[in-house]
Design a protein around this motif. Structure first.
Motif, mmCIF file in Angstrom:
data_model
loop_
_atom_site.group_PDB
_atom_site.id
_atom_site.type_symbol
_atom_site.label_atom_id
_atom_site.label_comp_id
_atom_site.label_asym_id
_atom_site.label_seq_id
_atom_site.Cartn_x
_atom_site.Cartn_y
_atom_site.Cartn_z
ATOM 1 N N PRO A 1 -2.978 -14.047 1.689
ATOM 2 C CA PRO A 1 -3.573 -13.388 2.864
ATOM 3 C C PRO A 1 -2.663 -13.389 4.087
ATOM 4 N N THR A 2 -1.826 -14.428 4.228
ATOM 5 C CA THR A 2 -0.897 -14.447 5.367
ATOM 6 C C THR A 2 0.187 -13.390 5.195
ATOM 7 N N ALA A 3 0.626 -13.194 3.955
ATOM 8 C CA ALA A 3 1.593 -12.120 3.689
ATOM 9 C C ALA A 3 0.973 -10.772 4.021
ATOM 10 N N LYS A 4 -0.288 -10.643 3.683
ATOM 11 C CA LYS A 4 -0.957 -9.369 3.965
ATOM 12 C C LYS A 4 -1.080 -9.128 5.469
ATOM 13 N N SER A 5 -1.301 -10.202 6.229
ATOM 14 C CA SER A 5 -1.402 -10.024 7.680
ATOM 15 C C SER A 5 -0.075 -9.533 8.251
ATOM 16 N N ALA A 6 1.049 -10.028 7.686
ATOM 17 C CA ALA A 6 2.363 -9.563 8.161
ATOM 18 C C ALA A 6 2.527 -8.078 7.878
ATOM 19 N N ILE A 7 2.021 -7.644 6.729
ATOM 20 C CA ILE A 7 2.116 -6.225 6.388
ATOM 21 C C ILE A 7 1.238 -5.402 7.316
ATOM 22 N N VAL A 8 0.012 -5.881 7.531
ATOM 23 C CA VAL A 8 -0.927 -5.132 8.384
ATOM 24 C C VAL A 8 -0.415 -5.070 9.817
ATOM 25 N N GLU A 9 0.134 -6.192 10.306
ATOM 26 C CA GLU A 9 0.598 -6.243 11.700
ATOM 27 C C GLU A 9 1.920 -5.506 11.881
ATOM 28 N N GLY A 10 2.722 -5.418 10.821
ATOM 29 C CA GLY A 10 4.078 -4.903 10.952
ATOM 30 C C GLY A 10 4.236 -3.480 10.443
ATOM 31 N N VAL A 11 5.508 -3.085 10.385
ATOM 32 C CA VAL A 11 5.833 -1.711 10.036
ATOM 33 C C VAL A 11 5.584 -1.422 8.557
ATOM 34 N N LEU A 12 5.555 -2.462 7.714
ATOM 35 C CA LEU A 12 5.402 -2.218 6.287
ATOM 36 C C LEU A 12 4.060 -1.565 5.968
ATOM 37 N N GLY A 13 3.067 -1.874 6.776
ATOM 38 C CA GLY A 13 1.758 -1.259 6.585
ATOM 39 C C GLY A 13 1.776 0.235 6.869
ATOM 40 N N ARG A 14 2.689 0.667 7.734
ATOM 41 C CA ARG A 14 2.822 2.110 7.987
ATOM 42 C C ARG A 14 3.663 2.779 6.908
ATOM 43 N N ILE A 15 4.681 2.042 6.413
ATOM 44 C CA ILE A 15 5.506 2.625 5.358
ATOM 45 C C ILE A 15 4.716 2.741 4.061
ATOM 46 N N PHE A 16 3.965 1.697 3.756
ATOM 47 C CA PHE A 16 3.185 1.668 2.515
ATOM 48 C C PHE A 16 1.719 1.382 2.872
ATOM 49 N N PRO A 17 0.993 2.361 3.383
ATOM 50 C CA PRO A 17 -0.395 2.100 3.812
ATOM 51 C C PRO A 17 -1.280 1.592 2.686
ATOM 52 N N GLU A 18 -0.922 1.927 1.453
ATOM 53 C CA GLU A 18 -1.741 1.464 0.326
ATOM 54 C C GLU A 18 -1.650 -0.051 0.133
ATOM 55 N N ALA A 19 -0.635 -0.684 0.738
ATOM 56 C CA ALA A 19 -0.485 -2.135 0.593
ATOM 57 C C ALA A 19 -1.654 -2.880 1.224
ATOM 58 N N LYS A 20 -2.292 -2.251 2.188
ATOM 59 C CA LYS A 20 -3.430 -2.906 2.844
ATOM 60 C C LYS A 20 -4.606 -3.099 1.879
ATOM 61 N N ASP A 21 -4.596 -2.360 0.772
ATOM 62 C CA ASP A 21 -5.710 -2.454 -0.184
ATOM 63 C C ASP A 21 -5.402 -3.396 -1.345
ATOM 64 N N ILE A 22 -4.232 -3.992 -1.376
ATOM 65 C CA ILE A 22 -3.894 -4.924 -2.454
ATOM 66 C C ILE A 22 -4.656 -6.229 -2.228
ATOM 67 N N PRO A 23 -5.303 -6.768 -3.264
ATOM 68 C CA PRO A 23 -6.116 -7.981 -3.071
ATOM 69 C C PRO A 23 -5.312 -9.142 -2.510
ATOM 70 N N SER A 24 -5.961 -9.902 -1.611
ATOM 71 C CA SER A 24 -5.318 -11.106 -1.070
ATOM 72 C C SER A 24 -6.221 -12.325 -1.249
ATOM 73 N N ASP A 25 -7.225 -12.170 -2.101
ATOM 74 C CA ASP A 25 -8.110 -13.308 -2.364
ATOM 75 C C ASP A 25 -7.706 -14.062 -3.618
ATOM 76 N N ILE A 26 -6.466 -13.864 -4.079
ATOM 77 C CA ILE A 26 -5.989 -14.584 -5.270
ATOM 78 C C ILE A 26 -5.624 -16.025 -4.941
#
Length: 362
Positions: free
Chosen positions: A73-98
């Motif tokens: 989930p912390t990795a996902k927050s970096a993606i959501v907060e950063g530019v990677l979430g704009r480059i790969f918007p679908e990454a926001k839907d990858i599960p982080s409850d593993i």
């Protein structure tokens, strides 16, 4: 340089793939960073990553998100907060409850991602690993904190994906930049090397690290600086404002992990505002790109360039914005915009700090 043992392990791994068109039909054998042998019957199509930095690394090594099926989930927050979430918007839907943030795997959710391979830490004990193996899942372990370890797990993951050439490309870039920096930095006199303090935490408490096993200290030295907290015992040790005042650093680096942390934290503090770094307006928050620039990642050479230009603009003169555009095209096949770069470098917050004008768009 990687230790000979690591090179040998990688050579075995690469040999197992064969680099040929038929390689995808051959089993892939990797030796992870706990010296465990992991065999995949074919390149992994589905990888779940529990360590925080690996999610963006997998994306960079594969050139996309399609094979990343779970992350911290912390990795996902970096993606959501950063530019990677704009480059790969679908990454926001990858599960982080593993996994929980403390890396304890959630086996039920992890198994539901149907991973060909799970990446887990090598250094946190069997309790974090055995449940994954006992569930019948392939697991490879990584270790963290040094440049050599970073290059090794780059190779490991790229090999698992069937793309060892990606790690060779990205690690080759690291070699080139590090070598040219070291050649320039060796001529910087000791009395011209600024004391640099990196604060791993700075909101509710202040933490700093000594030199041993400290990646921030490694690249501070690489670009011609001195770790102001070199005498601290351990990593992430709580320190006081009075201790920082005693060190009186020339430069203060704030972590990019605390989203609400800004340079005002230093300027509004009655003690920290009296340091040389504050008086000379050399307080900088570490950039947040495809991953956070503080720890090792696939973007580390950009971190080194950024800091080198700040510490010694008379020695290093990287066209950082140009280098970022080239790197993001290679890592993510993305054409970085000027607005993207301004956001990564926090230009709105710290564009007026000393030496930061060099990073403005021309």
């Amino acid at each position: 340089m990687l230790p000979r043992r690591l090179y040998t392990s990688l050579a075995i791994s690469v040999a197992a793939m064969g680099f040929a068109a038929t390689a995808s039909a051959d089993p892939i054998t990797i030796v992870d960073q706990a010296d465990r042998t992991v065999t995949l019957q074919k390149p992994a199509d589905r990888i779940a990553s529990i360590p925080i930095p690996m999610a963006s690394t997998i994306i960079a090594m594969d050139g996309g998100t399609s094979k990343l099926v779970g992350m911290n989930p912390t990795a996902k927050s970096a993606i959501v907060e950063g530019v990677l979430g704009r480059i790969f918007p679908e990454a926001k839907d990858i599960p982080s409850d593993i996994t929980a943030p403390n890396f304890i795997p959630n086996i039920e959710e992890l198994a539901a991602t149907h991973p060909d391979l799970v990446i887990q830490w090598a250094d946190y004990g069997a309790d974090l690993v055995d449940p994954i193996s006992n569930a019948g899942l392939n697991v490879a372990l990584i270790s963290y904190g040094t440049e050599e370890k970073t290059r090794y797990y780059h190779n490991m993951v790229a090999t698992a994906l069937g793309k060892p050439e990606r790690a060779a490309l990205i690690n080759g870039w690291r070699d080139t930049v590090a070598n040219e920096m070291a050649a320039k930095a060796k001529d910087i006199p000791a009395d011209k090397k600024p004391k640099v303090l990196y604060l791993g935490r700075a909101l509710e408490n202040l933490t700093a690290s000594g030199n041993k096993g400290n990646y921030n200290a490694w690249y501070i030295d690489l670009v011609g600086g001195v770790n102001a907290s070199s005498d601290v015992q351990g990593n992430g040790t709580t320190i006081s404002p009075e201790q920082i005042a005693e060190w009186n650093p020339d430069v203060i680096l704030l972590n990019s992990f605390e989203a609400k942390l800004g340079i005002d934290r230093i300027y509004n503090d009655p003690i920290l505002s009296l340091t040389k770094a504050a008086k000379e307006h050399k307080v900088y928050k570490m950039p947040l790109g495809g991953y956070r620039w503080d720890p090792p990642s696939q973007e580390s050479p950009l971190t080194w360039m950024w800091l080198a230009n700040l510490l010694h603009p008379d020695v290093f003169a990287y066209d950082l914005r140009g280098e970022m555009k080239k790197a993001y095209k290679t890592l993510y096949n993305y054409d970085l915009t000027d607005a993207d770069i301004d956001g990564i470098l926090w230009m709105d917050m710290q564009g007026a700090e000393t030496a930061y004008a060099q990073f403005k768009a021309k």
